[in-house]
Write an enzyme that holds these catalytic residues in place. Structure first.
Site, short mmCIF file in Angstrom:
data_model
loop_
_atom_site.label_atom_id
_atom_site.label_comp_id
_atom_site.label_asym_id
_atom_site.label_seq_id
_atom_site.Cartn_x
_atom_site.Cartn_y
_atom_site.Cartn_z
N LYS A 155 0.85 -1.21 0.00
CA LYS A 155 0.00 0.00 0.00
C LYS A 155 0.88 1.25 0.00
CE LYS A 155 -3.85 2.02 2.67
NZ LYS A 155 -4.68 1.86 3.88
N SER A 167 -9.77 1.71 3.14
CA SER A 167 -8.93 2.51 2.28
C SER A 167 -7.90 1.71 1.49
CB SER A 167 -8.19 3.54 3.13
OG SER A 167 -7.29 2.89 4.01
N SER A 223 -9.96 -0.76 7.24
CA SER A 223 -9.38 -0.52 5.92
C SER A 223 -8.69 -1.72 5.28
CB SER A 223 -8.39 0.64 5.97
OG SER A 223 -9.08 1.86 6.01
#
Lengths: 96, 475
Positions: free
Chosen positions: B78, B153, B177
């Site tokens: 990420k 997210s 997330s």
């Protein structure tokens, strides 16, 4: 819980944000919606409850030793204005 | 070159293929990079230009009979987690050109174990969002239906694994997330206990809630990754020195010894009927197999989300104060005054959602409201923790839905942030209480969209999650 325009502008100033008039209007509604929702926690009687800072404060967390180590200039290599190991910033105070 | 089937690859399958010579790490890495080039989901923000070099080094280690179970296995990271020399944008315009000057501990440990980094994945700006629509680099599309969101997210990491662009990915979970996108994309995801993994090198969103965690195609792969990234790190004083378990070995213990609890507050009529039915079917199956299952209660569930949307923005407004354009990131005209510089950089660099949360947090922490909101929310945090502590005396693992709906349509909730926030209702409590949670796919709804199930266990009891999830996957 409704926020007026003045309150939004004051928050924006504290948070160092400049908002358009459209943003001010939008945030007035949206922040008020969220605050009305979270208001529900004030229905609880919390007078006898202790505060909790994180999910793990009862475990074995330890602080590292407080000792001097070399600094990492790599971290400031992308600074706005780098002079040797110093970062120069825009002027903070006005000249008289 | 070998024609590699990348569909739902696991670490065991990859290592077996390396061993018998079906393909090498270089060939596997190239196959993923080719897939990423053709990708339509917008899962990646940048590609690691050294990926093939890293794979070649891994192949050399493997050819000498050395290495670990992770050697040569590709992974996506990420874009909020730092990898030295690679871009780290956090999905934000304010860091569009930022290059990391050091590597996050979790990533460094995986590199040490021989993993090959494919690139950095798209995410909601500074990990704030439940749909991946708050990225300055465009939304990520759900691989199961390109008109729907992948969740957020960590949407890019989840979509990358679901679309076979990577077998493993790292994400971060502050209020769901990892678990919510894993559920929307039909893969497995783990939010480890607070303190299990060092947060060093993961840009802070809400420091008392954030944890790094993996996405994968199986519970066993989550166990392998956790084993390598867990453990104390002197760079993060909140990382725990508790012993790291051999999670991949514990996974084969007798799962039926695990006492399962069904928290009644998580099964209201507000959840999609297909999700409810899928969960009930799974519970019936486990009962039929002889598991001990009982209904339990977490009475403060309803207040956990409200407390979350007070604690999180308060921490966000403090953490995001560091993005001022002076030390890194977007810059302004040096002739400006310092105050104008700050305002110019922050107003142009942050997305609407970041500004919203910064404003909210500033309000919550401001004089006069701190006692009414922030302190009260910290007290609710105690109640939520106590709820779980009581329940975990009676049962080992809680079984719940991961989300109230399956993946929603792109644009559906953009105009209504509160509605978006409510989609985190089943995941935030784990972050508030610091416990661990795992999501695994169990079925599909009438539209063919994945349905996820969440398993929650007490802090530092991840092995129970892996054990039960592995049983469910195989039965």
């Amino acid at each position: 819980m409704a926020l007026d325009k003045k309150e939004i502008l004051s928050l924006a100033h504290l948070a160092k944000l400049e908002l358009s008039s459209k943003e001010i209007e939008t945030y007035q509604t949206q922040l008020s919606d969220v605050l009305s929702y979270v208001e529900k926690i004030n229905k609880l009687d919390l007078s006898e409850v202790r505060e909790s800072l994180s999910g793990a404060e009862d475990s074995d967390l330890v602080l590292r030793l407080d000792q001097v180590e070399k600094s990492y200039p790599d971290i400031i290599n992308q600074a706005c204005d780098l002079k040797d190991a110093y970062v120069s910033t825009p002027q903070a105070l006005k000249k008289k | 070159m070998a024609d590699i089937n990348l569909e739902k690859l696991t670490i065991d399958k990859i290592q077996q293929a390396f061993k018998v010579g079906d393909f090498s790490s270089v060939e596997l890495t190239r196959a993923y990079l080719d897939n990423i080039k053709k990708d339509k989901t917008n899962s990646f923000i940048s590609i690691n230009k050294n990926a093939l070099k890293e794979a070649k080094a891994a192949d050399k280690i493997l050819s000498e009979g050395q290495g670990t179970v992770l050697t040569g296995v590709p992974i996506a990271v990420k874009d909020i987690i730092l990898v030295k020399g690679q871009k780290a944008t956090a999905g934000s315009k304010i860091l569009a050109d930022y290059e990391a000057s050091y590597t996050a501990t979790a990533v460094a440990r995986l590199q040490e174990a021989g993993m090959v980094i494919l690139g950095k994945t798209n995410c909601d700006e500074f990990a704030m969002g439940s749909s991946n629509e708050n990225s300055a680099f465009g939304p990520v599309l759900n691989p199961h239906d390109n008109n729907r969101v992948p969740g957020g997210s960590s949407g890019g990491s989840a979509a990358a694994v679901a679309a076979n662009l990577a077998p493993i990915a790292l994400g971060t979970d502050t209020g769901g997330s990892i678990r919510q996108p894993a559920s929307f994309c039909g893969i497995a995801g783990l939010k480890p206990s607070y303190g299990r993994i060092s947060r060093y090198g993961s840009m802070a969103m809400a420091s008392s809630l954030d944890q790094i965690g993996p996405f994968a195609n199986s519970a066993k792969d989550l166990a392998y990754i956790l084993k390598y990234i867990a453990g104390y790190d002197e760079h993060d004083s909140t990382s725990s020195s508790l012993k790291v378990v051999d999670y991949d070995k514990e996974i084969n213990k007798d799962a039926k010894k695990i006492r399962i609890g069904i928290p009644k507050e998580y099964f209201s009529d507000d959840i999609d009927k297909d999700i409810k039915k899928a969960l009930e079917d799974k519970i019936d199956l486990l009962k039929a197999k002889g598991f001990k299952i009982k209904e339990v209660s977490l009475p403060y569930t309803d207040y956990a989300l409200a407390a979350y949307y007070l604690l999180m923005p308060a921490e966000v407004s403090s953490n995001l104060a560091r993005f001022d354009g002076l030390l890194y990131g977007m810059k302004a005209d040096s002739k400006m005054s310092l105050d104008d510089w700050y305002k110019h950089v922050r107003s142009n660099g942050f997305s609407a959602e970041s500004k919203r949360r910064i404003m909210l947090g500033t309000y919550i922490l401001s004089a006069g409201y701190y006692d009414a909101y922030y302190k009260q929310a910290q007290k609710v945090r105690t109640l939520v923790k106590d709820d779980f502590a009581k329940v975990f005396k009676q049962v080992d693992v809680l079984l719940t839905p991961a989300t109230p709906t399956t993946a929603f349509a792109l644009g559906e909730k953009v105009q209504n942030p509160l509605d978006m926030y409510l989609s985190d209702v089943f995941t935030v409590a784990a972050n508030i209480a610091g416990i661990c949670g795992l999501v695994l796919p169990i079925a599909k709804d009438a539209n063919g969209l994945p349905i996820g199930m969440q398993l929650l266990a007490n802090g530092f009891e991840e092995e129970k999650l892996f054990n039960l999830a592995n049983y469910i996957e195989n039965n």
